[in-house]
Scaffold this active site. Structure first.
Site, mmCIF file in Angstrom:
data_model
loop_
_atom_site.group_PDB
_atom_site.id
_atom_site.type_symbol
_atom_site.label_atom_id
_atom_site.label_comp_id
_atom_site.label_asym_id
_atom_site.label_seq_id
_atom_site.Cartn_x
_atom_site.Cartn_y
_atom_site.Cartn_z
ATOM 1 N N ALA A 46 3.123 6.037 -2.639
ATOM 2 C CA ALA A 46 4.326 6.825 -2.936
ATOM 3 C C ALA A 46 4.531 6.968 -4.442
ATOM 4 O O ALA A 46 4.844 8.059 -4.932
ATOM 5 C CB ALA A 46 5.555 6.190 -2.290
ATOM 6 N N GLY B 77 0.811 -1.218 0.000
ATOM 7 C CA GLY B 77 0.000 0.000 0.000
ATOM 8 C C GLY B 77 0.840 1.262 0.000
ATOM 9 O O GLY B 77 0.540 2.231 -0.698
ATOM 10 N N CYS B 78 1.918 1.261 0.772
ATOM 11 C CA CYS B 78 2.777 2.445 0.858
ATOM 12 C C CYS B 78 3.527 2.679 -0.449
ATOM 13 O O CYS B 78 3.735 3.825 -0.852
ATOM 14 C CB CYS B 78 3.735 2.310 2.032
ATOM 15 S SG CYS B 78 2.862 2.251 3.618
ATOM 16 N N THR B 79 3.898 1.606 -1.122
ATOM 17 C CA THR B 79 4.556 1.737 -2.421
ATOM 18 C C THR B 79 3.575 2.277 -3.451
ATOM 19 O O THR B 79 3.909 3.187 -4.227
ATOM 20 C CB THR B 79 5.137 0.391 -2.873
ATOM 21 O OG1 THR B 79 6.117 -0.022 -1.911
ATOM 22 C CG2 THR B 79 5.775 0.483 -4.247
#
Length: 161
Positions: free
Chosen positions: A48, A43-45
């Site tokens: 970002a 999710g963070c990738t």
């Protein structure tokens, strides 16, 4: 949560290169401050990379972007390098800044309880006031939501001296 119209708390954190970045460094334009739980996770990738892909559109809205997590600088450096991210990722290892932005606290995952960063976003105007708040965001479509709001928002008030 901090509310629209509140003064955005100042911060000073190291970025992925170890350089200190302050909220007040962006007093000439809007600033998206997004909090994310862990570098180089799915999710963070997704989030970002979406912010990075949209940097030109953010620039057209006279808006900068920073991401904040409790990852150490070394992890942020690796993450930014792996995906060629062109904006600042800031290391808040003790969660102090995330806490004052109501984006840090107790979380539960896979039956475990731990302290961590919540996926929240703030848009800060050049006057240092919060213009928008997004709580518990979905990383898949969040960037488009923020951009849509920015593209329809009137020009921000000028900073006061």
């Amino acid at each position: 949560m901090l509310d629209v119209g509140d003064s955005a708390p100042e911060f000073e954190l190291p970025n992925q290169h170890g350089d200190l970045v302050r909220r007040s460094d962006f007093s000439d334009r809007r600033l998206v401050v997004y909090f994310y739980p862990r570098a180089d996770t799915d999710g963070c990738t997704t989030e970002a990379r979406a912010f990075d892909d949209a940097l030109e559109r953010f620039g057209e809205c006279d808006t900068a972007v920073v991401g904040i997590s409790d990852d150490p600088v070394e992890d942020l450096e690796s993450f930014a390098g792996k995906y060629d991210l062109e904006f600042d990722l800031l290391s808040d290892e003790d969660g102090e800044v995330a806490t004052i932005y109501d984006s840090y606290g107790e979380k539960r995952m896979f039956g475990n309880t731990f302290d961590g960063v919540f996926r929240n976003t703030y848009v800060v105007g050049p006057d240092g006031r919060i213009e928008a708040v997004y709580e518990g965001v979905n990383p898949d479509d969040h960037v488009e939501e923020v951009l849509s709001d920015l593209e329809t928002r009137p020009d921000p008030p000028e900073p006061t001296s």
